[in-house]
Design an enzyme around this catalytic site. Structure first.
Site, PDB file in Angstrom:
ATOM      1  N   TYR A 165      14.708 -79.856 -18.414  1.00  0.00           N
ATOM      2  CA  TYR A 165      15.077 -78.448 -18.570  1.00  0.00           C
ATOM      3  C   TYR A 165      15.435 -77.846 -17.214  1.00  0.00           C
ATOM      4  O   TYR A 165      14.782 -78.127 -16.206  1.00  0.00           O
ATOM      5  CB  TYR A 165      13.897 -77.674 -19.166  1.00  0.00           C
ATOM      6  CG  TYR A 165      14.074 -76.172 -19.151  1.00  0.00           C
ATOM      7  CD1 TYR A 165      14.715 -75.523 -20.202  1.00  0.00           C
ATOM      8  CD2 TYR A 165      13.615 -75.407 -18.077  1.00  0.00           C
ATOM      9  CE1 TYR A 165      14.895 -74.149 -20.188  1.00  0.00           C
ATOM     10  CE2 TYR A 165      13.785 -74.026 -18.052  1.00  0.00           C
ATOM     11  CZ  TYR A 165      14.430 -73.406 -19.121  1.00  0.00           C
ATOM     12  OH  TYR A 165      14.607 -72.047 -19.098  1.00  0.00           O
ATOM     13  N   GLU A 174      20.337 -71.008 -18.703  1.00  0.00           N
ATOM     14  CA  GLU A 174      19.554 -72.196 -19.039  1.00  0.00           C
ATOM     15  C   GLU A 174      20.459 -73.376 -19.332  1.00  0.00           C
ATOM     16  O   GLU A 174      21.505 -73.219 -19.962  1.00  0.00           O
ATOM     17  CB  GLU A 174      18.712 -71.944 -20.300  1.00  0.00           C
ATOM     18  CG  GLU A 174      17.520 -71.063 -20.079  1.00  0.00           C
ATOM     19  CD  GLU A 174      16.706 -70.885 -21.351  1.00  0.00           C
ATOM     20  OE1 GLU A 174      17.267 -70.403 -22.349  1.00  0.00           O
ATOM     21  OE2 GLU A 174      15.521 -71.237 -21.335  1.00  0.00           O
TER      22      GLU A 174
END
Lengths: 290, 400
Positions: free
Chosen positions: B120, B208
């Site tokens: 991530y 993100e």
């Protein structure tokens, strides 16, 4: 004494000639605020509302000794306006503007970190010491002189807290609106510290809001104070649903899951009296005053 | 403002971030053609475009949309066409949407990218420190929001210099944390700096890449991406305007935002008009404490235009859910009399069929009360916030 501003504070107004500025500066003058100068580039040498106008903050300080400013400048100009105030050496700046981009606030905070200037706001009603000075847009008619300090992240709930002191037959030493933007200048720590140093303040009302970790930081500071003045706190937003957009996902990512209940618990744990209903503040104040 | 995955990917690819080859499609036929364009052979990934995360864990409300989630792996062009037909126009519910879900108006067809490892990457604002934070985590079975809530120590958080981005020391720390071999360091640095620049240039609040993968060439690939732009900075992001997707926003919310107001809807029966976030939250807390719920609230902020305020109040008055209206205004910058004018104007246009309780305090409140009294509207005036909630609930009970 009061905190940050009093009748000795020499106030300059950035953007004094605008419509909204004129409306509120006139009210501040009527309130007795020591407004000494206005700053609007290109209008130096003129007068507005009977106040001399200068092109730059530096000139205004040189001629009038101003040490605080109220910024009625548009959101887009906030970075430049803060930079000018910091470089000129102002002690306090109050930024009323709503809609200041977050990236601009990152710049502003970086500028402030290397200076002695304190910024209140943006998106704040400002700061008021009843009977002495009004820097901002407070509805001054609800304020009375007294010994309760108020610090709030929510503009509108600030007024609500003021009315609560009134219901407890008390007044305010100073009322500070921190502003409810994502990034703010002065925070709870600065305000709680100042109220503790002020011999005119007996107790503090602290109005928090969901999101961010400003309340937690304030509570952590308060926990370690040796001689504590009572703080009555409230955190608005307890019934908000988790999936609601008033929260910022970045908070969760940066600090983990923090709910309003967590905030309340942290504050209680630090010794703050936390009420659920804003209209219960006066009851707690009455207990303290008695 | 949020934008779609495919739009976010197009933006970060301009900053040197590698993305799988993909194409957007609005019809099943377009989806089939897109598949041929992005890759001569399968597999492909068919991705429903809604502005919400957790699509692989989502499901469609409609039966004929199939049992698959919002992300489907496809091995033939015919399957893509069928999948697109199922998804388009259907409603996708994910753990990050409300139970009503979001309608899929377009699908993204991507060439399947084989990867060795996923992690991530996020860039967010640390509000307390006023800095941009880089967030990194190795991904296993848990989603990043689960990790953030349950095992926050498994996320590395690095504060980036506002002007320089990631430092060499931080690159080393990040690579070690992600268990990446030394030879990946320069690629990781280039990747982070690309995202950092995109974040700043677009006035992002959140960027993100979830997940990022390392492919067989050892390159970092953005497999999914989400970008949230600061609404307050849209004035200097003209290229973002066309990316605004009105389908993602409720109509009343949209109309309110045109006047600079905030409108939010819930499942209750009381319409609130307020002039600040805090007072909105406090009013809702009080209503909830009495066992009732809010239908919607309109935050007119520091509005100074009476026509806009009237238009906003009309949104509340015409919401069929609303059985009672609660107006709490504490005038500072906002002057109470403008809100009173707005109430009168809106009521004369659309009628006032439900109880309305008003509580004014602050700037020009007496004038505001006078305006309402002279209007002869059946408005109830309250003294404080608790009183306003009590009076409204009582009036709603009596009108039943």
């Amino acid at each position: 004494m009061s905190v940050f501003v009093n009748k000795e504070t020499k106030v300059l107004v950035q953007g004094i000639t605008g419509t909204q500025a004129s409306f509120h500066v006139k009210r501040s003058l009527d309130y007795g605020t020591n407004v000494v100068a206005g700053v609007t580039p290109g209008k130096g040498g003129t007068e507005h509302l009977g106040i001399p106008v200068f092109d730059t903050i530096k000139e205004a300080i040189k001629e009038t000794g101003a040490n605080a400013s109220v910024m009625f400048v548009p959101a887009k100009q906030v970075v430049v306006a803060v930079k000018e105030g910091v470089e000129a050496g102002l002690d306090l700046m109050v930024c009323i503007a709503d809609n200041v981009p977050v990236k601009d606030m990152l710049e502003v905070k970086a500028i402030l970190k290397q200076s002695k200037t304190r910024l209140i706001g943006p998106n704040t009603p400002g700061i008021i010491t009843p009977g002495e000075a009004r820097l901002g847009i407070f509805p001054e008619n609800i304020h009375t002189v007294g010994r309760i300090g108020i610090v709030s992240r929510s503009s509108t709930l600030t007024y609500e807290a003021v009315l609560e002191t009134k219901r407890a037959n008390a007044g305010q030493s100073t009322v500070i609106g921190l502003g409810d933007d994502m990034i703010i200048g002065m925070d709870f720590v600065d305000a709680i510290a100042a109220f503790h140093e002020d011999d005119q303040t007996d107790a503090i009302v602290m109005v928090g809001q969901m999101g961010g970790l400003f309340e937690e930081e304030g509570a952590a500071y308060y926990r370690h104070l040796k001689h504590k003045k009572p703080i009555i706190g409230i955190v608005a937003g307890n019934t908000m649903l988790d999936d609601h957009k008033m929260g910022y996902v970045g908070d969760l990512m940066t600090y983990g899951d923090i709910t309003v209940q967590d905030k309340v618990n942290t504050m209680k744990d630090a010794g703050i009296i936390v009420v659920d209903n804003i209209n219960d503040i006066h009851k707690e104040l009455l207990k303290i005053i008695a | 403002m949020n934008i779609h995955e495919y739009q976010a990917k197009a933006i970060i690819s301009q900053y040197g971030i590698k993305i799988p080859k993909g194409k957007i499609a609005y019809t099943p036929l377009e989806a089939k053609r897109a598949a041929s364009e992005v890759s001569s052979r399968g597999p492909w990934v068919l991705k429903a475009q809604i502005q919400s995360g957790a699509r692989p864990k989502g499901y469609f409300l409609e039966k004929n949309a199939g049992r698959g989630s919002g992300i489907r792996y496809m091995t033939s062009r015919r399957a893509i066409m069928k999948g697109a037909e199922e998804m388009l126009g259907a409603t996708l519910v994910t753990p990050q949407t409300s139970s009503k879900g979001r309608v899929v108006t377009r699908v993204y067809v991507e060439a399947f990218h084989k990867i060795k490892k996923i992690f991530y990457t996020g860039l967010a604002i640390d509000r307390l420190e006023a800095e941009i934070t880089l967030l990194l985590a190795n991904l296993g079975n848990k989603s990043i929001t689960e990790i953030a809530a349950e095992e926050p120590e498994k996320i590395l958080r690095l504060k980036l210099d506002l002007h320089k981005g990631i430092s060499p020391k931080q690159v080393k720390e990040a690579a070690t944390f992600l268990e990446l071999k030394d030879r990946y360091r320069s690629r990781l640095k280039k990747y982070v700096q690309g995202l950092f620049q995109a974040f700043k240039d677009t006035d992002a609040l959140m960027l993100e890449v979830n997940p990022a993968g390392i492919d067989r060439y050892g390159e970092i690939v953005a497999l999914d991406s989400k970008l949230t732009i600061d609404d307050k900075a849209l004035f200097r992001q003209p290229q973002m305007k066309p990316l605004f997707d009105a389908y993602e926003i409720e109509e009343r919310e949209l109309r309110a935002s045109k006047n600079g107001f905030q409108y939010c809807s819930f499942d209750g029966s009381i319409g609130c008009i307020v002039n600040g976030d805090g007072i909105a939250l406090a009013a809702m807390d009080l209503i909830r404490a009495r066992g009732e719920d809010t239908a919607c609230f309109l935050n007119v902020k520091g509005g100074v235009d009476r026509d806009k305020i009237a238009a906003g109040i009309k949104l509340i008055m015409t919401n069929p859910r609303v059985e009672g209206i609660l107006i709490n205004v504490l005038g500072g910058f906002l002057r109470c009399n403008l809100v009173a004018d707005g109430i009168v104007a809106a009521a004369s246009e659309v009628g006032l069929n439900v109880p309305l309780v008003v509580r004014f305090e602050g700037t020009n409140k007496d004038e505001a009360k006078r305006i309402l009294q002279n209007s002869h509207l059946p408005v109830i005036i309250a003294e404080d916030m608790q009183d306003s909630v009590d009076k409204l609930l009582q009036a709603m009970e009596e009108s039943d």
